[in-house]
Design an enzyme around this catalytic site. Structure first.
Site, PDB file in Angstrom:
ATOM      1  N   HIS A 155      26.352 -26.618  -1.240  1.00 41.38           N
ATOM      2  CA  HIS A 155      26.269 -28.000  -0.768  1.00 41.38           C
ATOM      3  C   HIS A 155      24.934 -28.636  -1.136  1.00 41.38           C
ATOM      4  O   HIS A 155      24.407 -29.452  -0.386  1.00 41.38           O
ATOM      5  CB  HIS A 155      26.455 -28.052   0.762  1.00 41.38           C
ATOM      6  CG  HIS A 155      27.804 -27.582   1.215  1.00 41.38           C
ATOM      7  ND1 HIS A 155      28.085 -27.338   2.555  1.00 41.38           N
ATOM      8  CD2 HIS A 155      28.942 -27.312   0.539  1.00 41.38           C
ATOM      9  CE1 HIS A 155      29.337 -26.929   2.667  1.00 41.38           C
ATOM     10  NE2 HIS A 155      29.877 -26.901   1.454  1.00 41.38           N
ATOM     11  N   TYR A 156      24.375 -28.274  -2.269  1.00 38.57           N
ATOM     12  CA  TYR A 156      23.076 -28.821  -2.668  1.00 38.57           C
ATOM     13  C   TYR A 156      23.205 -30.320  -2.923  1.00 38.57           C
ATOM     14  O   TYR A 156      24.266 -30.833  -3.283  1.00 38.57           O
ATOM     15  CB  TYR A 156      22.525 -28.090  -3.891  1.00 38.57           C
ATOM     16  CG  TYR A 156      23.478 -27.923  -5.049  1.00 38.57           C
ATOM     17  CD1 TYR A 156      23.573 -28.891  -6.038  1.00 38.57           C
ATOM     18  CD2 TYR A 156      24.274 -26.781  -5.162  1.00 38.57           C
ATOM     19  CE1 TYR A 156      24.431 -28.738  -7.109  1.00 38.57           C
ATOM     20  CE2 TYR A 156      25.144 -26.622  -6.230  1.00 38.57           C
ATOM     21  CZ  TYR A 156      25.222 -27.608  -7.198  1.00 38.57           C
ATOM     22  OH  TYR A 156      26.089 -27.454  -8.250  1.00 38.57           O
TER      23      TYR A 156
END
Length: 588
Positions: A519-520
């Site tokens: 989920h960067y």
């Protein structure tokens, strides 16, 4: 500041038919015999013209790019080109079902020449990661969990932080547009039901049943796998485009945005950018170059993700001037925050081999102790993994061991985070993944949140609901207060014995076992690189619409909000286009 997410993952024994156990669709109906709705618009980039003009050029056919392109090619819009560097989901049968999730990630290929739908890379922190390389982006390769952002996310992420001026009525309508087509209500049983009970036993209350909203307590979220177990992705939203208005080119690698100076007479004020986008250059699989140019009043929109969008700005000469000059890239605009303010959500976990068979399921149940995003989130899923890479030599590694093994992992995720990294170009080659460092736990607040989260992992493991998954071969004895519970069969790292009292030992566990949940975000953050309407502040006719504009991840999973964002911005852009036409007609 958001704290930690706990994720429970189970990995089943059988690799047979892995149809998901979903029923009562919350969204659209899928006809397995029909071609995908997007097929009419898709062609290989090698079949496109050497030069063409469009009203809108969208770079990146992922979670934001697909709904954005479909909306811009809908009522009130214009002629749209959507460029995707990967292939179409239908080319990769494993993507269609839940069972392909782990296989797709395990086979992620870092090579720029590969056509694999997931591209592997490692950050400079040494943590392995994956980026999507397929139409639909992350929505085509993920675990399918769908949940909206926590409400506070729309109103700011701390003192002085800039956020868009969200129209919440339009936000909710945009969520609903996505949900009607892509989301379904799962039927919870087996492992998922056990996880639900464990969350409630751990006092993650109240019980909220099924909801797509981010609410305090334990709930069932939506899924993008339908009742037959088939995946729906953002690519399906392309079917809403008007025929004749949308063209989707796959295997189209954009090498740069074409940036030209703006005539000083047209700047209308000193604060206006001195340069503007006029099109893009892209390369097909045969290495032929194509030019897509803007019609008057058109825009280029980067939706290439948190690695691709800042990379393209840098390749186009928009970024820190000294860094660009050192690579021989001509500077179009000195924009020092491009590639800065990168964040990734660290996760840590404990893996076990359950003592009983468990069903296959992906993420369905989530626990949210705090609705405003300031406490741990808990999720559950199940996958298949081969036995050999998972176990150290010992009593469970023998010639009679099965090829696949049931494995469950309980993980916590720090959703903020405060720890901040950066992205930079290792070379001017657009095919190479840029270098990125996330600096996990560089801020003590994040490490402290991990300590809290890991302790929550331990508390869930200690719940009575989890006893059924303890090993029958583990230790069991009669203590002063009755039988001592058996141990879990642990795979990999174990919690320190003094986890409940020793902050230092738990913090060390966090640092030793950190990994990613994919989920960067960041790199083109609102208020730094783009304004509140997602326009690049240093170049006209250029926007960035994807998770690279986020400084905080929106809740338990970002895909719902990123797809909503694509629809939302598209509607706003069409509204602006209509307003300009009214002004021009009035003035003439």
């Amino acid at each position: 500041m958001p704290a930690c997410l706990l994720l429970l993952v189970a990995l089943p024994f059988l690799a047979a038919s892995l149809a998901a156990a979903q029923s009562r669709p919350f969204g659209g109906v899928f006809d397995a015999g029909a071609p995908p709705g997007y097929a009419r618009y898709v062609s290989d980039a090698s079949e496109t013209a050497a030069e063409e003009e469009y009203d809108y050029i969208v770079v990146g056919g992922g979670a934001a790019g697909c709904p954005l392109a479909a909306t811009l090619a809908g009522p009130g819009g214009g002629r749209v080109l959507l460029l995707e560097r990967g292939g179409a989901p239908a080319e990769f049968p494993a993507l269609a079902t839940a069972g392909g999730f782990v296989r797709t990630l395990a086979l992620a290929d870092p090579s720029p020449e590969s056509d694999a739908p997931a591209q592997g890379f490692s950050s400079e922190d040494g943590v392995a990661n994956v980026r999507a390389r397929v139409l639909g982006g992350g929505t085509a390769i993920n675990a399918g969990f769908y949940s909206r952002a926590h409400p506070g996310w729309f109103y700011g992420h701390g003192e002085g932080a800039e956020v868009p001026d969200w129209d919440m009525h339009l936000v909710n309508a945009s969520y609903e547009w996505v949900e009607q087509e892509l989301t379904f209500q799962p039927e919870v049983h087996g492992w998922q039901a056990a996880v639900r009970a464990a969350l409630l036993e751990a006092n993650v209350t109240p019980w909220n049943g099924f909801t797509v909203d981010h609410v305090t307590g334990t709930k069932i979220g939506a899924t993008t796998f339908d009742a037959s177990g088939r995946r729906h992705s953002a690519a399906d939203l392309l079917a809403f485009a008007r025929p004749g208005r949308l063209r989707v080119a796959v295997r189209a690698t954009v090498t740069r945005v074409i940036i030209n100076p703006i005539d000083p007479a047209d700047r209308r004020g000193r604060s206006r950018p001195a340069v503007g986008a006029v099109g893009v250059v892209y390369q097909d699989r045969l290495l032929q170059q194509h030019h897509a140019l803007l019609r008057p009043g058109g825009e280029v929109i980067l939706s290439a993700g948190s690695l691709g969008s800042p990379q393209l700005l840098l390749l186009s000469g928009i970024g820190p001037a000294s860094d660009l000059a050192s690579l021989g890239i001509s500077v179009s605009a000195d924009a020092p925050d491009v590639g800065k303010h990168m964040f990734d959500n660290p996760r840590n976990g404990i893996s076990i081999i359950p003592s009983v068979p468990i069903d296959h399921s992906l993420i369905q149940v989530v626990g949210i102790p705090s609705a405003n995003g300031t406490a741990s989130y808990l999720e559950a899923a199940s996958y298949i993994v081969p036995l050999a890479p998972m176990l150290r030599p010992g009593p469970f590694m023998s010639p009679s061991s099965p090829l696949y093994v049931t494995m469950a992992t309980i993980m916590e995720k720090v959703p903020g985070p405060l720890s901040e990294g950066s992205l930079w170009l290792s070379s001017p080659n657009p095919l190479e993944t840029p270098s990125v460092r996330f600096n996990y736990f560089s801020r003590p607040e994040d490490l402290a949140q991990c300590v809290v989260g890991v302790r929550r992992v331990a508390q869930v493991l200690r719940s009575r609901t989890m006893d059924i998954f303890r090993s029958p071969l583990g230790s069991s004895s009669q203590g002063r207060r009755g039988p001592v519970r058996r141990d879990f069969r642990i795979v990999g790292a174990t919690l320190p014995l003094d986890w409940s009292t020793n902050d230092t030992s738990v913090a060390d566990f966090c640092k030793r076992t950190v990994t990613t949940l994919w989920h960067y975000h960041g790199g083109c953050v609102v208020g730094r690189v783009v304004d509140k309407d997602f326009r690049v502040t240093s170049a006209r006719s250029l926007r960035v619409v994807d998770g690279s504009t986020f400084s905080v991840t929106p809740g338990t999973n970002p895909q719902a909000t990123i797809m909503m964002m694509g629809r939302y911005v598209g509607l706003k852009m069409i509204g602006d286009r209509h307003s300009r036409r009214l002004v021009n007609n009035t003035s003439s």
